[in-house]
Design a protein around this motif. Structure first.
Motif: not given
Length: 520
Positions: A356-360, A373-379
């Motif tokens: 899941i794409e998230v910002d900072k 956590g692991e469900c995210t795409r933080t960069g």
């Protein structure tokens, strides 16, 4: 039935628990509900063996070195600003873990006994034996139970997020999240939790492949729910396969032989005893995970064997048992004496670098919905995660989400949310249909969407997945909700994302390798 809370947290690993502790301490008059589909301590965090990568020894190490190692592992696809932020926040977040009661190994001088893992240029991994995640989980849960405004609902499964399309009178171009529909797995009752803010901290997707180092709960539920809620999902093609899972002829879930064992000096050998990693990379066994996994895959394809071996027989066995007691005992259970026997190992699905794409601040593209956590795409990870950066990422982003909530008010929701409607559905009489489709899905992903991919296999995977999807959706419409049916539906959604985004990638990077992208 309707429950209302200020903060709904889906998942009880390090990401969800860290946020919950911080927000509950900051606002003792506000309620936090944590839901988890298994026991409260069951999460990917629990099985994290390696540790937390953090710069502490500033004489030999530096933020710059850790940043560089992360960028190299990410193969040009990391967000450098995110990498810098996460690495530099590391010491502060570790200090909080210590204050919360987490214990980490120290040497004879009382300093942290720092480990070194694949891809790291220095010793910087803080650990607790080979069960670091378990120790962190223990400490965090102890803190949670001391806070009266946190409620943990174990054995509760989040079916779907509540968004605009569930509510008739909400007219907005912006998609917002209002909570979730939740299944009480013990009673079978489905109810609504209405929340001012919802945090997905639901872990990874390893079970989509079957052969995985992840626990059975890692079925991609949060990503699938976010996808159905129209949140942006990115980089799903970057599945990290752990190079050294204990090979078991029977059974799908694989026990992880930590990266730190290779950092400790173990060698990888083929069936003839040949140490092959120096042929593939100058760093040999300490190359990044994508390179080691792809190298093992090539060796297996050449030999036709099912596994290679990890040789620890030249190591100091007393030190090995002290550093890796859990691994040592697990090997003995399989009649493997690490002092004399090579450990049979094979790559297994381990970690998802996208999500899941998230910002900072951990915000998703859906209002009132956060993810961590692991469900995210933080960069942070780019195309390939640097070992032991995942717990660090979860700690830093949980803090950022807390900090954002501390300065942004979320008013009480006044909208009416309809109850879950399952009229016309029946209890599924043939559980075999769910299991059959699950086995088909997992075999499809292993055979067509594994470590090494091709456009031909990916296109065939899409056709096969369509058949599974249609059958599962028919089951879902006709049947009363069960956890196994929802998990299967979620895994089908995740598989669709992995395959589709794999086909969109035209350049091999990090953990993604497609033979059709190799320049002739």
């Amino acid at each position: 039935m309707m429950m209302t809370t200020n903060y709904l947290v889906i998942g009880s690993g390090v990401a969800g628990l860290t946020f919950s502790i911080k927000i509950a301490e900051k606002f003792p008059d506000r309620e936090v509900i944590i839901i988890t589909k298994s026991d409260e301590e069951e999460s990917n965090t629990k099985y994290a063996q390696g540790g937390v990568a953090v710069v502490l020894d500033t004489q030999s190490d530096s933020f710059e070195k850790h940043i560089k190692d992360t960028l190299i592992a990410g193969d040009g696809l990391c967000d450098e600003g995110v990498v810098k932020m996460v690495v530099e926040e590391g010491p502060k977040r570790l200090k909080e873990l210590l204050l919360w009661g987490a214990n980490f190994d120290v040497d004879g001088s009382g300093d942290f006994d720092l480990g070194k893992e694949g891809g790291h240029s220095e010793y910087r991994v803080v650990h607790h034996k080979d069960i670091t995640g378990y120790e962190i989980e223990r400490a965090l849960l102890k803190c949670v139970h001391q806070l009266p405004n946190i409620t943990i609902l174990s054995h509760h499964f989040a079916i779907d997020l509540v968004t605009n399309h569930h509510i008739k009178n909400v007219k907005s171009d912006t998609i917002s999240c209002y909570g979730a529909y939740v299944l009480d797995q013990k009673t079978g009752h489905i109810f609504t939790i209405k929340a001012n803010s919802t945090l997905l901290a639901s872990g990874g997707v390893g079970c989509v492949y079957g052969h995985t180092t992840n626990p059975k709960i890692a079925t991609g539920d949060g990503i699938a729910m976010a996808y159905r809620a129209k949140a942006k999902i990115k980089d799903m093609e970057f599945i990290q396969f752990h190079p050294t899972a204990l090979y078991e002829a029977k059974g799908e879930s694989s026990f992880l032989i930590s990266e730190a064992v290779r950092g400790f000096g173990a060698y990888l050998r083929n069936k003839n005893g040949y140490r092959f990693m120096p042929d593939y990379d100058a760093r040999a066994e300490l190359a990044s995970r994508d390179i080691v996994s792809q190298s093992i895959d090539r060796e297996l394809k050449k030999s036709g064997e099912n596994h290679v071996y990890l040789d620890c027989t030249h190591l100091d066995i007393k030190d090995f048992k002290n550093h890796f007691p859990n691994i040592y005992e697990k090997c003995l259970e399989h009649h493997i004496d690490v002092a004399k026997d090579w450990i049979p190992v094979v790559p297994a699905s381990h970690y998802l670098c996208g999500g899941i794409e998230v910002d900072k601040d951990g915000k998703t593209s859906v209002s009132n919905l956060f993810a961590c956590g692991e469900c995210t795409r933080t960069g942070l990870h780019g195309a390939n995660r640097l070992a032991s950066n995942s717990l660090l990422e979860a700690l830093v982003y949980a803090h950022n989400i807390f900090r954002f909530h501390s300065s942004h008010e979320y008013g009480t929701l006044t909208i009416e949310i309809p109850d879950w409607n399952d009229e016309g559905t029946t209890i599924p009489e043939e559980h075999v249909l769910i299991q059959h489709n699950l086995k088909q899905l997992q075999a499809l992903m292993r055979d067509y969407v594994g470590i090494v991919r091709s456009n031909k296999r990916l296109k065939r995977a899409i056709k096969h997945l369509e058949l599974i999807y249609n059958e599962v959706e028919d089951l879902y419409r006709e049947s009363k909700i069960t956890t196994s049916l929802c998990e299967l539906r979620n895994m089908v959604n995740v598989a669709h994302l992995i395959i589709g985004q794999s086909l969109e990638r035209t350049e091999n990077k990090g953990g993604y390798f497609n033979i059709d992208n190799v320049k002739k």
